[in-house]
Design a protein around this motif. Sequence first.
Motif, PDB file in Angstrom:
ATOM      1  N   PRO A 113       0.821  -1.224   0.000  1.00 14.50           N
ATOM      2  CA  PRO A 113       0.000   0.000   0.000  1.00 14.50           C
ATOM      3  C   PRO A 113       0.847   1.262   0.000  1.00 14.50           C
ATOM      4  O   PRO A 113       1.892   1.337   0.656  1.00 14.50           O
ATOM      5  CB  PRO A 113      -0.803  -0.123   1.298  1.00 14.50           C
ATOM      6  N   THR A 114       0.360   2.235  -0.745  1.00 11.68           N
ATOM      7  CA  THR A 114       1.058   3.521  -0.793  1.00 11.68           C
ATOM      8  C   THR A 114       0.412   4.555   0.110  1.00 11.68           C
ATOM      9  O   THR A 114       1.014   5.595   0.390  1.00 11.68           O
ATOM     10  CB  THR A 114       1.071   4.041  -2.241  1.00 11.68           C
ATOM     11  N   ASP A 115      -0.828   4.301   0.553  1.00 12.56           N
ATOM     12  CA  ASP A 115      -1.487   5.196   1.496  1.00 12.56           C
ATOM     13  C   ASP A 115      -2.471   4.379   2.318  1.00 12.56           C
ATOM     14  O   ASP A 115      -2.639   3.174   2.111  1.00 12.56           O
ATOM     15  CB  ASP A 115      -2.190   6.359   0.774  1.00 12.56           C
ATOM     16  N   ASP A 116      -3.165   5.044   3.239  1.00 14.55           N
ATOM     17  CA  ASP A 116      -4.028   4.327   4.169  1.00 14.55           C
ATOM     18  C   ASP A 116      -5.290   3.770   3.531  1.00 14.55           C
ATOM     19  O   ASP A 116      -5.989   2.965   4.144  1.00 14.55           O
ATOM     20  CB  ASP A 116      -4.419   5.243   5.338  1.00 14.55           C
ATOM     21  N   SER A 117      -5.617   4.173   2.305  1.00 16.68           N
ATOM     22  CA  SER A 117      -6.800   3.638   1.632  1.00 16.68           C
ATOM     23  C   SER A 117      -6.444   2.494   0.697  1.00 16.68           C
ATOM     24  O   SER A 117      -7.327   1.877   0.107  1.00 16.68           O
ATOM     25  CB  SER A 117      -7.518   4.745   0.855  1.00 16.68           C
ATOM     26  N   ASP A 118      -5.159   2.199   0.546  1.00 21.95           N
ATOM     27  CA  ASP A 118      -4.690   1.167  -0.363  1.00 21.95           C
ATOM     28  C   ASP A 118      -4.643  -0.185   0.361  1.00 21.95           C
ATOM     29  O   ASP A 118      -4.670  -0.260   1.585  1.00 21.95           O
ATOM     30  CB  ASP A 118      -3.299   1.540  -0.882  1.00 21.95           C
ATOM     31  N   THR A 119      -4.574  -1.259  -0.425  1.00 19.19           N
ATOM     32  CA  THR A 119      -4.558  -2.614   0.155  1.00 19.19           C
ATOM     33  C   THR A 119      -3.365  -3.407  -0.372  1.00 19.19           C
ATOM     34  O   THR A 119      -2.793  -3.108  -1.424  1.00 19.19           O
ATOM     35  CB  THR A 119      -5.839  -3.383  -0.210  1.00 19.19           C
ATOM     36  N   TRP A 120      -3.050  -4.458   0.397  1.00 15.77           N
ATOM     37  CA  TRP A 120      -2.041  -5.411  -0.053  1.00 15.77           C
ATOM     38  C   TRP A 120      -2.690  -6.441  -0.989  1.00 15.77           C
ATOM     39  O   TRP A 120      -3.867  -6.715  -0.903  1.00 15.77           O
ATOM     40  CB  TRP A 120      -1.480  -6.181   1.141  1.00 15.77           C
ATOM     41  N   ASN A 121      -1.860  -7.073  -1.859  1.00 19.05           N
ATOM     42  CA  ASN A 121      -2.261  -8.287  -2.566  1.00 19.05           C
ATOM     43  C   ASN A 121      -1.029  -8.953  -3.151  1.00 19.05           C
ATOM     44  O   ASN A 121       0.056  -8.351  -3.212  1.00 19.05           O
ATOM     45  CB  ASN A 121      -3.331  -8.022  -3.635  1.00 19.05           C
ATOM     46  N   LEU A 122      -1.201 -10.219  -3.544  1.00 20.37           N
ATOM     47  CA  LEU A 122      -0.130 -10.995  -4.151  1.00 20.37           C
ATOM     48  C   LEU A 122      -0.587 -11.502  -5.507  1.00 20.37           C
ATOM     49  O   LEU A 122      -1.768 -11.841  -5.686  1.00 20.37           O
ATOM     50  CB  LEU A 122       0.232 -12.188  -3.264  1.00 20.37           C
ATOM     51  N   THR A 123       0.345 -11.568  -6.473  1.00 14.97           N
ATOM     52  CA  THR A 123       0.035 -12.062  -7.803  1.00 14.97           C
ATOM     53  C   THR A 123       0.973 -13.210  -8.137  1.00 14.97           C
ATOM     54  O   THR A 123       2.191 -13.094  -7.962  1.00 14.97           O
ATOM     55  CB  THR A 123       0.174 -10.955  -8.862  1.00 14.97           C
ATOM     56  N   PHE A 124       0.398 -14.328  -8.611  1.00  7.75           N
ATOM     57  CA  PHE A 124       1.193 -15.499  -8.966  1.00  7.75           C
ATOM     58  C   PHE A 124       0.904 -15.897 -10.412  1.00  7.75           C
ATOM     59  O   PHE A 124      -0.181 -15.623 -10.949  1.00  7.75           O
ATOM     60  CB  PHE A 124       0.840 -16.687  -8.054  1.00  7.75           C
ATOM     61  N   THR A 125       1.892 -16.566 -10.995  1.00  3.24           N
ATOM     62  CA  THR A 125       1.723 -17.136 -12.330  1.00  3.24           C
ATOM     63  C   THR A 125       1.592 -18.643 -12.188  1.00  3.24           C
ATOM     64  O   THR A 125       2.428 -19.289 -11.540  1.00  3.24           O
ATOM     65  CB  THR A 125       2.920 -16.809 -13.227  1.00  3.24           C
ATOM     66  N   MET A 126       0.537 -19.202 -12.769  1.00  8.09           N
ATOM     67  CA  MET A 126       0.288 -20.627 -12.667  1.00  8.09           C
ATOM     68  C   MET A 126       0.526 -21.269 -14.030  1.00  8.09           C
ATOM     69  O   MET A 126      -0.002 -20.819 -15.046  1.00  8.09           O
ATOM     70  CB  MET A 126      -1.142 -20.901 -12.206  1.00  8.09           C
ATOM     71  N   LYS A 127       1.362 -22.297 -14.004  1.00  7.66           N
ATOM     72  CA  LYS A 127       1.688 -22.992 -15.246  1.00  7.66           C
ATOM     73  C   LYS A 127       0.692 -24.108 -15.474  1.00  7.66           C
ATOM     74  O   LYS A 127       0.521 -24.982 -14.634  1.00  7.66           O
ATOM     75  CB  LYS A 127       3.106 -23.553 -15.169  1.00  7.66           C
ATOM     76  N   ASN A 128       0.028 -24.092 -16.630  1.00 10.34           N
ATOM     77  CA  ASN A 128      -0.950 -25.117 -16.960  1.00 10.34           C
ATOM     78  C   ASN A 128      -0.265 -26.323 -17.597  1.00 10.34           C
ATOM     79  O   ASN A 128       0.900 -26.256 -18.026  1.00 10.34           O
ATOM     80  CB  ASN A 128      -2.010 -24.562 -17.915  1.00 10.34           C
ATOM     81  N   ASN A 129      -0.999 -27.425 -17.666  1.00 12.83           N
ATOM     82  CA  ASN A 129      -0.425 -28.651 -18.239  1.00 12.83           C
ATOM     83  C   ASN A 129      -0.066 -28.506 -19.708  1.00 12.83           C
ATOM     84  O   ASN A 129       0.834 -29.173 -20.208  1.00 12.83           O
ATOM     85  CB  ASN A 129      -1.401 -29.813 -18.067  1.00 12.83           C
ATOM     86  N   ASP A 130      -0.786 -27.655 -20.398  1.00 10.66           N
ATOM     87  CA  ASP A 130      -0.523 -27.509 -21.838  1.00 10.66           C
ATOM     88  C   ASP A 130       0.609 -26.535 -22.122  1.00 10.66           C
ATOM     89  O   ASP A 130       0.866 -26.178 -23.268  1.00 10.66           O
ATOM     90  CB  ASP A 130      -1.797 -27.067 -22.562  1.00 10.66           C
TER      91      ASP A 130
END
Length: 632
Positions: A328-345
């Motif tokens: 977060p950059t300010d008090d109204s911002d939130t955390w989150n995480l982003t992942f890349t998922m590898k598919n079978n194809d």
Amino acid sequence: MIIQHNLLSMNANRNLGISNNKKSKSSEKLASGFNINRAADDAAGLKISEKMRSQIRGLNQATENVDTAISYVKVADGALSEVTDLLQRIRELSVQASNVAVNNIEDRQAIQDEISQLRNEIERIFNDTEFNKKRIWRQPINPVDPVQIGTTRQPAITLSATSETSRNIINNTNRDAMAPQSNLYTLTADENGIVVSWTGYNGKNYTSDLIPYPNDDPLQPLNVDLDNYVNKTTYPELSTGIHMTIAYSVNNIATKEEVIDAINHIGMHSSVNSYELIQLYDENGNTSIPGVGAAVDINYEAELTWDRDMEQGDTTFMQGSLTNMHIPTDDSDTWNLTFTMKNNDGTTSTVTTNPPTITYWSTDLTPSGEGTWWHWSNPNYPPVHQIRDTYSPGTTQGAFRSAVNATGGPNIFDSATKTGFIQMDFRIPNIGNVTITTAVGPSDTEQTVLDRIRKVHGADVYNSENQNQDGGAISNSSFGNWKTLNYNNVEVPIFSSEHEDYISLNIQSGANPYQAVELKYRYLDNATIGIQHMEVDTYEHSQETLAAADKALTIVLGERSRFGAYQNRFEHICAINCISAENAQSAESLIRDTDMDSEMDQFSKEKILENASMSMLAQANQQSARVLQLLQ
């Protein structure tokens, strides 16, 4: 003139007999005071009168019965009055014992000794109080049928089912068999036992053998391993074992029928999670962030949905980076995480977590943490115990600040001990959950904890102990590559009920059959009123004793109120019976008693007629003499 028959004499004699008879009856009525001395006097009146007499006598005796019941109630109320005084003293002593700043061990022991003697005396009162050698609280008791008293509900049974936690509990050969579709195991019960059934992800229906009740009694606690009741010849895919412990305990107010019905309404919902390895990174790529831990669990159903097997060491399921956490950059911002998922194809998909849920809790159960880290689950009795307090302020950085300072929440950093934890749960939609936790220490402030969490810039998820994104070893792999079957406790509710033992006495309060008042009151002893164990050796125990005394006072005063209400009712019954007896006596008197004025008039009349008849009889007898004179 004739001499064969003296008709005048016969007539006078007949009337004389009638007058004599009537005068005799009047004399009898005047002497006895009763208008009816024999059935012949007034057959109908006699029947009515005797029925009234039975009512009158019955009412008089019923009044005596109720008077005796009033005396019985007074004795019970007097005994409970003493119990009230004793409980008030116990309460006073428990308040004194709660003064931990002053009392030492010897003081508490002296208080404990007095409380023990007071409890013994209360028990003696319940045991020995009697009326006419009839013990008031030691009589045959009857259980009250459960009665709905509100919207509160209790479990007929509390069931739990847990599986072993093992790396190999679910493998490629049996995972689709033992994992049920819709995460549901169904229980079917009758008087003989229980059968567990489910449909695996392979589409095949599975049914266990009959699981008998302990000692053939559904009310006995059950604890079995499902693996012992699976026919592995019929289901060879389950030969590696489907170890699942099924256990339940029974509510002591539930019947066999309610327990069996409760089991038949159970669906055991399971969740199978894969606890993988997670690695955190700071802004420089360092993998060690002091004071911060992390864990990740992946829902097994998601693995099946995505056709991924986390047990395969060469499979990368979710790949992060050194900078995949949004800070977060300010008090109204939130955390989150982003992942890349590898598919079978070979293609990839991007998954982003929801904003985290932030919770705070602590193991600090000392008095200094009250109202911050913990609070009383119930200030009254029962039960009284401490529970950990949790706060979920929201998802933004501003919510975090609000919850930990005085403006919006518990102000945890003003706590004297400050020994707790702050946890952030990042939900990956339809896949799993990432948890980041940091401890709060005595020297921490809001800013130090916030800065510690903000040091996390990235995270990566691995499925093997010896594999990471850069080919190196993972240092903080405290969460192994495990799969776990988790079965939530299942409580099947029945109506919350008033279930207690009572003593019932029928007081015949009327003159006729079944005209009785039920004198019903609770069976009382120390266990019933909740004072069988009372200790003041610690502050917590003193508080529990204080709460127990309050509960006991509530019960005892409720019984005193009950007895008082009965006494008032009985006094009204006496008044009604007396009035009814008086009115019945008045009605009976009109039929049965002699009206002296009227009867005296009748007596005088018959006496005059008697004299007249005797005079006429004398004259009639002289008639024959006159005829003889003519025959000279």
